[in-house]
Design a protein around this motif. Structure first.
Motif, short mmCIF file in Angstrom:
data_model
loop_
_atom_site.label_atom_id
_atom_site.label_comp_id
_atom_site.label_asym_id
_atom_site.label_seq_id
_atom_site.Cartn_x
_atom_site.Cartn_y
_atom_site.Cartn_z
N LEU A 24 -67.04 33.26 14.82
CA LEU A 24 -65.62 33.63 14.90
C LEU A 24 -65.39 34.72 15.94
N ALA A 25 -66.23 35.78 15.87
CA ALA A 25 -66.09 36.88 16.84
C ALA A 25 -66.34 36.37 18.25
N GLN A 78 -65.91 33.30 19.33
CA GLN A 78 -64.84 32.43 19.81
C GLN A 78 -63.62 33.23 20.27
N VAL A 79 -63.36 34.37 19.61
CA VAL A 79 -62.25 35.21 20.07
C VAL A 79 -62.59 35.81 21.43
N GLU A 80 -63.83 36.29 21.58
CA GLU A 80 -64.29 36.82 22.86
C GLU A 80 -64.17 35.76 23.95
N PHE A 131 -62.83 27.54 16.66
CA PHE A 131 -62.42 28.70 15.87
C PHE A 131 -61.87 28.26 14.52
N LEU A 173 -63.37 28.98 10.79
CA LEU A 173 -62.50 29.55 9.76
C LEU A 173 -62.51 28.69 8.50
N MET A 183 -61.91 42.57 17.43
CA MET A 183 -61.24 41.35 17.88
C MET A 183 -60.35 41.63 19.09
N ALA A 184 -60.41 40.76 20.04
CA ALA A 184 -59.78 41.02 21.33
C ALA A 184 -58.47 40.28 21.49
N PHE A 185 -57.74 40.08 20.38
CA PHE A 185 -56.50 39.30 20.49
C PHE A 185 -55.48 39.98 21.39
N ILE A 200 -55.89 39.35 24.98
CA ILE A 200 -55.52 37.98 25.39
C ILE A 200 -54.02 37.93 25.72
N MET A 245 -54.22 31.10 16.12
CA MET A 245 -55.57 31.55 15.73
C MET A 245 -55.48 32.83 14.89
N SER A 294 -54.05 32.13 11.38
CA SER A 294 -54.98 31.51 10.44
C SER A 294 -56.09 32.48 10.06
N LEU A 295 -56.42 33.41 10.94
CA LEU A 295 -57.41 34.44 10.58
C LEU A 295 -56.85 35.36 9.50
N LEU A 305 -57.37 34.11 6.03
CA LEU A 305 -58.76 33.90 5.61
C LEU A 305 -58.98 34.39 4.18
#
Lengths: 126, 145
Positions: free
Chosen positions: A16-17, A19-21, A105, A109, B1-3, B6, B135, B138-139, B142
């Motif tokens: 997950l981490a 895929q975000v990267e 991703f 999840l 997390m790098a949202f 983005i 994304m 949906s995270l 979780l």
């Protein structure tokens, strides 16, 4: 006997981490699709995850998972068709990669959700 | 997390493409502008894009261009140096002493292609935002259900 949540979740939390990267890097490629000389990059997902997966498989229930660091697996993309301005970011390729990464991703999840559901059932004894 | 980064990257792409669309609009609007001298004639504007790497810290404390966000920025706006179109129109009120007027050097076909490319890249940046949004949502869900 205690439940090791870290171990139960396995490699998917790293996936997950990762895929975000990865979506961050591909978003950069997509943003620079018209920038002359830009070199597109991507993660080597297989090797990055393989190291983590072997670490997870060998750990005992007392071990804590190490922090994930994928920075050494960043590679330059080999373009399908070299362009005159030196840009190696191709719109079609990057969009496909971005879409499939987003799908992966969601898959990770779903696995995590199923695992968490299983753990909850075990705790509640149903 | 790098949202967040983005969104920043996709936003920079949308900003840059908007500038590009703006120049296309000015170029097309001035495609038939006439001037009395070669210097005063409208020269097509072209944006020059450049990648802006913003290095960021990761868990290991490493910083470097390898881990940077690849945002895009407009480095410069340059004027096209293609020859302007000189035409002999002695009846035109702004013609010079020899009866010549100078039309802009805008290539309409090129501008249309540029416009399609710009809107396509803009669209893909918008798609990146939409997908990242789903994304993230949906995270957040979780472990529920």
């Amino acid at each position: 006997m205690g439940i090791s949540v870290d171990k139960a979740l396995g490699v998917h939390q790293y996936a997950l981490a990762m895929q975000v990267e990865r979506s961050r890097v591909i978003a950069g490629n997509l943003a620079n699709v018209d920038t002359p000389g830009y070199l597109a990059r991507d993660y080597d997902f297989k090797t990055a995850l393989k190291d983590v997966a072997s670490g997870v498989a060998n750990m005992s229930s007392q071990d804590r998972l190490p922090d994930a660091d994928f920075s050494s697996d960043l590679r330059y993309r080999v373009p399908m068709q070299p362009s005159e301005d030196g840009n190696t970011s191709e719109l079609g390729v990057e969009q496909t990669q971005f879409a499939s990464n987003a799908m992966d991703f969601q898959t990770s999840l779903t696995f995590l959700n199923l695992t968490l559901g299983g753990i909850r059932k075990a705790i509640e004894g149903q | 997390m790098a949202f967040n980064s983005i969104y920043e990257i996709a936003g920079s792409a949308m900003r840059a493409q908007t500038v590009r669309l703006n120049t296309v609009a000015s170029n097309l609007a001035n495609a038939d502008s006439v001037a009395g001298s070669e210097q005063k004639a409208y020269h097509a504007l072209k944006p020059v894009f450049a990648t802006l790497y913003q290095s960021m810290d990761v868990s290991g404390g490493q910083t470097g261009p390898m881990l940077g966000n690849a945002t895009v920025r407009v480095a410069d706006l340059v004027q096209s140096d293609r020859n302007v179109d000189r035409r002999y129109e002695p009846n035109n009120p702004i013609a010079d002493g020899k009866g010549f007027v100078y039309y802009s050097n805008v290539n309409v076909v090129e501008e249309m292609a540029d416009m399609m490319s710009a809107s396509r890249t803009f669209q893909s940046a918008a798609d990146v935002i939409t997908r990242t949004n789903s994304m993230q949502q949906s995270l957040l869900r979780l472990g529920q259900s």
